[in-house]
Design a protein around this motif. Structure first.
Motif, PDB file in Angstrom:
ATOM      1  N   LEU A 150      69.430   3.015 -35.713  1.00  0.00           N
ATOM      2  CA  LEU A 150      68.939   2.361 -36.863  1.00  0.00           C
ATOM      3  C   LEU A 150      68.188   3.152 -37.908  1.00  0.00           C
ATOM      4  CD1 LEU A 150      68.612  -0.239 -38.554  1.00  0.00           C
ATOM      5  CD2 LEU A 150      66.613  -0.806 -37.007  1.00  0.00           C
ATOM      6  N   ALA A 151      67.391   4.053 -37.331  1.00  0.00           N
ATOM      7  CA  ALA A 151      66.673   5.048 -38.017  1.00  0.00           C
ATOM      8  C   ALA A 151      67.497   5.980 -38.660  1.00  0.00           C
ATOM      9  CB  ALA A 151      65.589   5.859 -37.073  1.00  0.00           C
ATOM     10  N   LEU A 152      68.459   6.625 -37.985  1.00  0.00           N
ATOM     11  CA  LEU A 152      69.733   7.488 -38.441  1.00  0.00           C
ATOM     12  C   LEU A 152      70.321   6.729 -39.876  1.00  0.00           C
ATOM     13  CD1 LEU A 152      71.215   8.986 -35.351  1.00  0.00           C
ATOM     14  CD2 LEU A 152      70.068  10.233 -37.350  1.00  0.00           C
ATOM     15  N   LEU A 153      70.879   5.455 -39.883  1.00  0.00           N
ATOM     16  CA  LEU A 153      71.423   4.841 -40.893  1.00  0.00           C
ATOM     17  C   LEU A 153      70.353   4.658 -42.155  1.00  0.00           C
ATOM     18  CD1 LEU A 153      73.046   1.909 -38.913  1.00  0.00           C
ATOM     19  CD2 LEU A 153      74.216   4.052 -39.873  1.00  0.00           C
ATOM     20  N   LEU A 154      69.076   4.426 -41.812  1.00  0.00           N
ATOM     21  CA  LEU A 154      68.242   4.335 -42.947  1.00  0.00           C
ATOM     22  C   LEU A 154      67.752   5.618 -43.495  1.00  0.00           C
ATOM     23  CD1 LEU A 154      65.569   1.755 -41.371  1.00  0.00           C
ATOM     24  CD2 LEU A 154      67.165   1.241 -42.889  1.00  0.00           C
ATOM     25  N   VAL A 198      70.151   8.255 -43.550  1.00  0.00           N
ATOM     26  CA  VAL A 198      71.507   8.384 -44.235  1.00  0.00           C
ATOM     27  C   VAL A 198      71.411   7.859 -45.593  1.00  0.00           C
ATOM     28  CG1 VAL A 198      73.698   8.347 -44.506  1.00  0.00           C
ATOM     29  CG2 VAL A 198      72.536   9.187 -42.112  1.00  0.00           C
ATOM     30  N   VAL A 199      70.785   6.818 -45.977  1.00  0.00           N
ATOM     31  CA  VAL A 199      71.059   5.837 -47.027  1.00  0.00           C
ATOM     32  C   VAL A 199      69.805   6.688 -47.832  1.00  0.00           C
ATOM     33  CG1 VAL A 199      70.350   3.859 -48.048  1.00  0.00           C
ATOM     34  CG2 VAL A 199      71.806   3.949 -46.067  1.00  0.00           C
ATOM     35  N   SER A 200      68.494   6.792 -47.355  1.00  0.00           N
ATOM     36  CA  SER A 200      67.390   6.977 -48.077  1.00  0.00           C
ATOM     37  C   SER A 200      67.112   8.559 -48.267  1.00  0.00           C
ATOM     38  CB  SER A 200      66.141   6.515 -47.655  1.00  0.00           C
ATOM     39  OG  SER A 200      65.770   6.645 -46.420  1.00  0.00           O
ATOM     40  N   GLY A 201      67.630   9.310 -47.373  1.00  0.00           N
ATOM     41  CA  GLY A 201      67.357  10.956 -47.573  1.00  0.00           C
ATOM     42  C   GLY A 201      66.445  11.194 -46.487  1.00  0.00           C
ATOM     43  N   ALA A 202      66.349  12.579 -46.298  1.00  0.00           N
ATOM     44  CA  ALA A 202      65.197  12.995 -45.445  1.00  0.00           C
ATOM     45  C   ALA A 202      63.906  13.185 -46.044  1.00  0.00           C
ATOM     46  CB  ALA A 202      65.579  14.181 -44.775  1.00  0.00           C
ATOM     47  N   ALA A 238      61.376   4.642 -41.746  1.00  0.00           N
ATOM     48  CA  ALA A 238      62.474   4.285 -40.839  1.00  0.00           C
ATOM     49  C   ALA A 238      62.110   4.240 -39.499  1.00  0.00           C
ATOM     50  CB  ALA A 238      63.565   5.496 -40.749  1.00  0.00           C
ATOM     51  N   ILE A 239      61.395   4.608 -38.992  1.00  0.00           N
ATOM     52  CA  ILE A 239      60.743   4.644 -37.609  1.00  0.00           C
ATOM     53  C   ILE A 239      59.713   3.312 -37.597  1.00  0.00           C
ATOM     54  CG2 ILE A 239      59.099   5.574 -35.807  1.00  0.00           C
ATOM     55  CD1 ILE A 239      59.810   8.133 -36.819  1.00  0.00           C
ATOM     56  N   ALA A 240      59.178   2.983 -38.613  1.00  0.00           N
ATOM     57  CA  ALA A 240      58.245   1.548 -38.806  1.00  0.00           C
ATOM     58  C   ALA A 240      59.373   0.475 -38.709  1.00  0.00           C
ATOM     59  CB  ALA A 240      57.477   1.567 -40.067  1.00  0.00           C
ATOM     60  N   GLU A 252      60.634  10.354 -33.981  1.00  0.00           N
ATOM     61  CA  GLU A 252      60.696  11.677 -34.809  1.00  0.00           C
ATOM     62  C   GLU A 252      61.165  12.945 -34.202  1.00  0.00           C
ATOM     63  OE1 GLU A 252      58.876  14.970 -36.771  1.00  0.00           O
ATOM     64  OE2 GLU A 252      58.054  14.216 -34.893  1.00  0.00           O
ATOM     65  N   SER A 253      60.828  13.086 -33.219  1.00  0.00           N
ATOM     66  CA  SER A 253      61.331  14.426 -32.541  1.00  0.00           C
ATOM     67  C   SER A 253      62.844  14.434 -32.730  1.00  0.00           C
ATOM     68  CB  SER A 253      60.602  14.856 -31.282  1.00  0.00           C
ATOM     69  OG  SER A 253      59.217  14.747 -31.392  1.00  0.00           O
ATOM     70  N   ALA A 254      63.390  13.500 -32.373  1.00  0.00           N
ATOM     71  CA  ALA A 254      64.828  13.309 -32.134  1.00  0.00           C
ATOM     72  C   ALA A 254      65.432  13.549 -33.396  1.00  0.00           C
ATOM     73  CB  ALA A 254      65.242  12.139 -31.579  1.00  0.00           C
ATOM     74  N   LEU A 255      64.839  12.578 -34.708  1.00  0.00           N
ATOM     75  CA  LEU A 255      65.469  12.756 -35.878  1.00  0.00           C
ATOM     76  C   LEU A 255      65.332  14.248 -36.503  1.00  0.00           C
ATOM     77  CD1 LEU A 255      63.926   9.345 -37.355  1.00  0.00           C
ATOM     78  CD2 LEU A 255      66.354  10.098 -36.883  1.00  0.00           C
ATOM     79  N   SER A 256      64.054  14.878 -36.190  1.00  0.00           N
ATOM     80  CA  SER A 256      63.725  16.280 -36.723  1.00  0.00           C
ATOM     81  C   SER A 256      64.814  17.234 -36.042  1.00  0.00           C
ATOM     82  CB  SER A 256      62.537  16.511 -36.659  1.00  0.00           C
ATOM     83  OG  SER A 256      61.456  15.938 -37.331  1.00  0.00           O
TER      84      SER A 256
END
Length: 309
Positions: free
Chosen positions: A154-158, A160-164, A172-174, A239-243
């Protein structure tokens, strides 16, 4: 005939009263902390580790030995030594300095995202559990949809839509913290809603908003504190996984996740210190948050607290 002796006024009486009041205030402040430490020494260790992390994050510019963004091409991939205690990375940047500044970004992301997500979950759970009926039905179906996605997906999808970026990572994490917090708070509210004083408040004409704010919300503060401390570990991992995947905090800003992702993307078998030390920092941060959350849950349990006292 008895004679009563009148004592002269004590010139230090005001000072004594101030000292007694100071001692009483210290007991009220540190008494619960001492009981918490005695009830769970491991949880106290986790709390101390988080205090150290906060101190490192706040005073990072004063504590770090080097600039985390400054490249030294004459010290590329140096093993841990006296000059660089944890070695250097592929650009000659000091690993220890980057970990210290990485704590700052990790704490900003995790604390802010947990606060936002659990605050929304707290308000949503109280309203859903108390109001019930159609609002509760629609809310729970929406929560089911959110919980059907794994939190990281779910965080990855958000993202991808909004950008890093830092704000988008926090949002996204919230969002991934909201469903579980809402479900837990709703279950507590359903139990509190059966108490007699809630019915008495309705009988005297108290409004729904007043009942939720004055009678129900204070009863679910302890559960949301426990949920928030337990969610800290999940937020740090997210956060660590997304980074690590390249969708979190963009380089060159130091983050524990992108420190791992960058070295693994550059080389199949990177130097051991570029993997071990950031990995240990992530592990200890998550473990400390989970230990503190478990200990806080046990400490706030009324039956267990009575045995401790």
């Amino acid at each position: 005939m008895s004679h009563s002796r009148v004592l002269p006024p004590d010139p230090n009486g005001a000072g004594t009263a101030v000292e007694i009041e100071s001692i009483s205030l210290a007991r009220r402040l540190f008494g619960p902390v001492a009981r918490f430490a005695l009830s769970s020494p491991i949880g106290a260790v986790g709390l101390v580790f988080w205090i150290i992390m906060l101190a490192l994050a706040i005073f990072a510019p004063q504590i770090s030995p080097f600039d985390p963004l400054e490249a030294d091409y004459g010290a590329i991939r140096q093993a841990p030594s006296v000059n660089h205690l944890l070695g250097t990375d592929n650009l000659g940047r000091d690993v220890l300095s980057r970990i210290i500044f990485g704590f700052r970004i990790t704490l900003i992301v995790s604390l802010t995202s947990v606060f936002l997500g659990d605050l929304i979950g707290f308000i949503w759970g109280v309203a859903s559990g108390y109001l019930g009926n159609r609002f509760d039905l629609v809310s729970q179906r929406l929560i089911d949809v959110l919980m059907s996605f794994p939190a990281l997906i779910l965080a990855l999808l958000l993202l991808v839509v909004s950008g890093a970026g830092l704000p988008t990572v926090i949002i996204a994490i919230a969002v991934t913290r909201i469903p579980s917090s809402t479900r837990i708070i709703r279950s507590v509210v359903l139990s509190v809603n059966q108490n007699a004083y809630i019915e008495a408040a309705r009988c005297v004409g108290a409004s729904h908003m007043r009942i939720m704010l004055r009678h129900i919300a204070p009863q679910v503060v302890a559960p949301i504190l426990v949920v928030a401390t337990l969610n800290l570990g999940g937020a740090i991992f997210a956060e660590s996984a997304l980074s690590f995947l390249g969708l979190g905090i963009p380089p060159p800003a130091p983050s524990l996740g992108n420190m791992l992702g960058g070295v693994l993307a550059a080389a199949f078998k990177p130097p051991w210190w570029l993997v071990v030390f950031p990995g240990l920092a992530i592990t200890f941060a998550i473990m400390a948050a989970n230990l503190f959350g478990d200990a806080l849950r046990d400490f706030l349990d009324p039956k267990l607290k009575k045995r401790i006292d």
